[in-house]
Design a protein around this motif. Structure first.
Motif, mmCIF file in Angstrom:
data_model
loop_
_atom_site.group_PDB
_atom_site.id
_atom_site.type_symbol
_atom_site.label_atom_id
_atom_site.label_comp_id
_atom_site.label_asym_id
_atom_site.label_seq_id
_atom_site.Cartn_x
_atom_site.Cartn_y
_atom_site.Cartn_z
ATOM 1 N N ARG A 1 0.825 -1.210 0.000
ATOM 2 C CA ARG A 1 0.000 0.000 0.000
ATOM 3 C C ARG A 1 0.852 1.250 0.000
ATOM 4 N NH1 ARG A 1 -3.652 1.096 -2.439
ATOM 5 N NH2 ARG A 1 -3.863 3.041 -1.298
ATOM 6 N N ALA A 2 1.910 1.252 0.804
ATOM 7 C CA ALA A 2 2.749 2.444 0.912
ATOM 8 C C ALA A 2 3.359 2.807 -0.441
ATOM 9 C CB ALA A 2 3.838 2.230 1.951
ATOM 10 N N ALA A 3 3.777 1.799 -1.207
ATOM 11 C CA ALA A 3 4.388 2.062 -2.507
ATOM 12 C C ALA A 3 3.403 2.713 -3.460
ATOM 13 C CB ALA A 3 4.926 0.765 -3.104
ATOM 14 N N LEU A 4 2.167 2.247 -3.447
ATOM 15 C CA LEU A 4 1.153 2.848 -4.312
ATOM 16 C C LEU A 4 0.818 4.269 -3.879
ATOM 17 C CD1 LEU A 4 -1.125 -0.270 -4.722
ATOM 18 C CD2 LEU A 4 -0.026 0.948 -6.598
ATOM 19 N N GLU A 5 0.774 4.498 -2.579
ATOM 20 C CA GLU A 5 0.468 5.837 -2.072
ATOM 21 C C GLU A 5 1.535 6.844 -2.468
ATOM 22 O OE1 GLU A 5 -2.159 6.962 -0.693
ATOM 23 O OE2 GLU A 5 -3.272 5.234 0.035
ATOM 24 N N ARG A 6 2.784 6.399 -2.566
ATOM 25 C CA ARG A 6 3.877 7.328 -2.897
ATOM 26 C C ARG A 6 3.825 7.808 -4.346
ATOM 27 N NH1 ARG A 6 6.968 4.002 0.640
ATOM 28 N NH2 ARG A 6 7.622 2.672 -1.099
ATOM 29 N N SER B 1 4.170 -9.887 -8.442
ATOM 30 C CA SER B 1 3.425 -10.180 -7.221
ATOM 31 C C SER B 1 4.353 -10.651 -6.121
ATOM 32 C CB SER B 1 2.383 -11.279 -7.504
ATOM 33 O OG SER B 1 1.755 -11.713 -6.309
ATOM 34 N N ASN B 2 4.083 -10.211 -4.903
ATOM 35 C CA ASN B 2 4.750 -10.777 -3.728
ATOM 36 C C ASN B 2 3.759 -11.585 -2.891
ATOM 37 O OD1 ASN B 2 3.343 -8.792 -2.148
ATOM 38 N ND2 ASN B 2 4.977 -7.330 -2.577
ATOM 39 N N HIS B 3 2.728 -12.098 -3.569
ATOM 40 C CA HIS B 3 1.746 -12.975 -2.927
ATOM 41 C C HIS B 3 0.953 -12.217 -1.859
ATOM 42 C CE1 HIS B 3 1.198 -17.483 -3.136
ATOM 43 N NE2 HIS B 3 0.326 -17.177 -2.205
ATOM 44 N N SER C 1 5.143 -4.751 -4.886
ATOM 45 C CA SER C 1 4.864 -5.033 -6.297
ATOM 46 C C SER C 1 5.002 -3.789 -7.162
ATOM 47 C CB SER C 1 3.458 -5.618 -6.431
ATOM 48 O OG SER C 1 3.349 -6.837 -5.741
ATOM 49 N N ALA C 2 4.465 -2.660 -6.701
ATOM 50 C CA ALA C 2 4.534 -1.434 -7.500
ATOM 51 C C ALA C 2 5.972 -0.954 -7.671
ATOM 52 C CB ALA C 2 3.681 -0.339 -6.859
ATOM 53 N N GLN C 3 6.837 -1.245 -6.706
ATOM 54 C CA GLN C 3 8.255 -0.888 -6.834
ATOM 55 C C GLN C 3 8.957 -1.765 -7.865
ATOM 56 O OE1 GLN C 3 9.193 -1.286 -2.542
ATOM 57 N NE2 GLN C 3 10.172 0.718 -2.731
ATOM 58 N N ALA C 4 8.593 -3.033 -7.897
ATOM 59 C CA ALA C 4 9.239 -3.974 -8.821
ATOM 60 C C ALA C 4 8.747 -3.807 -10.250
ATOM 61 C CB ALA C 4 8.985 -5.412 -8.360
ATOM 62 N N VAL D 1 2.156 -7.965 -18.956
ATOM 63 C CA VAL D 1 2.578 -7.739 -17.578
ATOM 64 C C VAL D 1 1.348 -7.385 -16.755
ATOM 65 C CG1 VAL D 1 3.989 -6.346 -16.017
ATOM 66 C CG2 VAL D 1 4.862 -6.966 -18.283
ATOM 67 N N ILE D 2 1.118 -8.162 -15.716
ATOM 68 C CA ILE D 2 -0.013 -7.966 -14.812
ATOM 69 C C ILE D 2 0.568 -7.763 -13.421
ATOM 70 C CG2 ILE D 2 -2.188 -9.002 -13.995
ATOM 71 C CD1 ILE D 2 -2.017 -10.837 -16.534
ATOM 72 N N VAL D 3 -0.136 -7.069 -12.554
ATOM 73 C CA VAL D 3 0.400 -6.791 -11.222
ATOM 74 C C VAL D 3 -0.702 -6.970 -10.182
ATOM 75 C CG1 VAL D 3 -0.068 -4.301 -11.341
ATOM 76 C CG2 VAL D 3 1.773 -5.133 -9.869
ATOM 77 N N ASP D 4 -0.313 -7.423 -8.999
ATOM 78 C CA ASP D 4 -1.242 -7.402 -7.868
ATOM 79 C C ASP D 4 -0.499 -6.900 -6.637
ATOM 80 O OD1 ASP D 4 0.190 -9.494 -6.622
ATOM 81 O OD2 ASP D 4 -1.275 -11.018 -7.127
ATOM 82 N N GLY D 5 -1.242 -6.680 -5.562
ATOM 83 C CA GLY D 5 -0.628 -6.253 -4.313
ATOM 84 C C GLY D 5 -1.063 -4.873 -3.871
#
Length: 363
Positions: A44-49, A259-261, A272-275, A289-293
C-alpha cells in the motif's frame, strides 16, 4: 448496504463490514501476511507514494477503460487474483465470485484450492476464467486439473512460482488455523489435502499441508512439462525481478504477474509497485505484464498501468465484498474500481487505456 443503510463508497469500506461478519481466525487467514507483515504494509505504501500528473484541455467526453488481455476483450484492465477457499467468506464461494466477474466483464483466476468445482465455477461465470496452479509433488494431480480446466473452457494457466513452501504467517500459527468443516479443495483429491484439515496447537494446517505437498525442487526447466500438457497460454505469478522476467521470456511464457503474494510469502520482499517498472522494461512488450498487491482504488489501477502493467489484479477486497454481500458484494467492489478508474482517466486527461503511459505518474 452497511448497518446504517448507506452503500459503501470506497473499497476499503467493505473491509470493516467483512471483518464484522467473519470468524476471527478466518479474518486473520484472509487479511494476514507473513513474518512481521512488512511487505503487506509496503504494498500500500508504494502505491500511495506514486502521484498522478494530470493533463488538461483534452476531450474526455467518452472515456473507455476497455482493453484486451490474452485474447479476451475485457471491460476494464482489472481482474480477480487467485485466492483459495472462497467458501470461507460466503457459502456460495467461487460460483458467486464467478457470476460477479462475468457481469463485470473481467477475468477471474481460480485457485487450484477453490472450494467449488471447476465445472460449477465455469457454469456460473460468463467472463474469462484462468486456472492457478501450484507445482505439487504428485504430478498426476496437475495433469488432471489441466485437463478439467480445458474441458470447462478455461482460457489460461497461471503457475505460482514464489511458493516453494508457504511463508510463516504468524496470525495463522497463533490461531492454530485449520480449514473448518464443510470447506475443502473441491478439485484436489481428499488424500492430498488431509493435512489442511488436521488441527495442531501453535501450527498452521495450511503451512503444514504445503510442506507435505508442494515440490520445492521446481526449476525453470520444469516449465517444459507444463507446456507439453496444454496449448493454453501460460502465466507465471510471483515475478519480482527483471532477471526472472527475462528468464520467463526465454521460456516462452505469455504473461507474468508481478506479485509478492499479497505480502504472504517472503517478508521484506520488494513491493509489487516498486518492482513493476524494471520488469516492464525487461520484457519490453514481448509478453503481458499484470500486477497485484494492495490495489484498493481505481487510481491505483491507473498508476500501475502508467508504470507498464497491462492489468491489475484485486485480491482481498473481492473476499470482503463476498463476505458482505455474496455475488452482489463482489459486483459492487468491481464496479467501484471500474468507475473510479474511468473517473481518474477523465480527470487526468487520458480517455483511453492506450493514452496511459509513464508520463501519467511521478515517483
Amino acid at each position: 448496504m452497511d448497518r446504517q443503510g448507506a452503500k459503501p463508497l470506497l473499497v476499503r469500506d467493505y473491509e470493516d463490514l467483512a471483518r464484522a461478519r467473519l470468524p476471527a481466525d478466518v479474518w486473520d487467514f484472509i487479511s494476514g501476511g507473513s513474518g512481521t507483515e512488512s511487505t503487506l504494509t509496503a504494498n500500500r505504501a508504494a502505491l500511495e507514494r506514486i502521484r498522478l500528473r494530470p493533463r488538461v484541455l483534452t476531450d474526455v467526453t467518452a472515456c473507455d477503460p476497455g482493453t484486451e488481455l490474452l485474447g479476451a476483450r475485457i471491460a476494464a484492465p482489472i481482474g480477480i487474483a487467485p485466492m483459495a477457499y472462497h467458501r470461507l467468506a460466503c457459502p456460495e464461494g467461487e460460483t458467486a465470485t464467478a457470476r460477479a466477474a462475468g457481469l463485470a466483464g473481467v477475468p477471474l483466476i481460480v485457485s487450484m484450492f477453490a472450494s467449488r468445482t471447476l465445472a460449477e465455477i465455469a457454469a456460473a461465470g460468463s467472463g474469462p476464467l484462468w486456472l492457478q496452479l501450484y507445482w505439487l509433488r504428485q504430478r498426476e494431480l496437475l495433469t488432471g486439473l489441466v485437463r478439467r480446466a480445458e474441458e470447462a473452457g478455461f482460457g489460461a494457466l497461471v503457475l505460482t512460482v514464489d511458493a516453494p513452501r508457504v511463508g510463516r504467517r504468524l496470525r495463522d500459527v497463533r490461531n492454530g488455523f485449520v480449514l473448518p468443516p464443510g470447506v475443502h479443495a473441491a478439485n484436489v483429491a481428499p488424500e492430498a489435502m488431509a493435512a489442511s484439515h488436521r488441527a495442531a496447537p501453535d501450527a498452521s494446517a495450511i503451512e503444514r499441508h504445503a510442506r507435505e505437498q508442494f515440490d520445492s525442487s521446481i526449476t525453470w526447466k520444469d516449465l517444459a512439462q507444463l507446456r507439453a500438457l496444454t496449448t493454453l497460454p501460460l502465466v507465471l505469478k510471483g515475478i519480482l525481478t527483471a532477471e526472472d522476467a527475462r528468464l520467463a521470456l526465454d521460456h516462452g511464457v505469455d504473461a507474468v504477474i508481478v506479485s509478492n503474494h499479497g505480502g504472504r510469502q517472503l517478508d521484506g520482499a520488494v513491493a509489487s509497485a516498486q518492482a513493476l517498472p524494471e520488469i516492464a522494461a525487461a520484457v519490453g512488450g514481448r509478453c503481458r505484464v499484470i500486477v497485484d498487491g494492495g490495489i484498493r482504488h481505481g487510481t491505483d489501477v491507473l498508476k500501475v498501468l502508467a508504470l507498464g502493467a497491462d492489468a491489475a489484479l484485486v485480491g482481498r477486497p473481492v473476499l470482503w465484498g463476498l463476505a458482505q454481500g455474496g455475488a452482489q458484494g463482489v459486483s459492487d467492489v468491481l464496479g467501484l474500481l471500474r468507475d473510479e478508474l474511468e473517473e481518474a482517466m477523465a480527470l487526468s486527461g487520458r480517455p483511453r487505456i492506450a493514452d496511459v503511459d509513464r508520463s501519467a505518474v511521478v515517483l
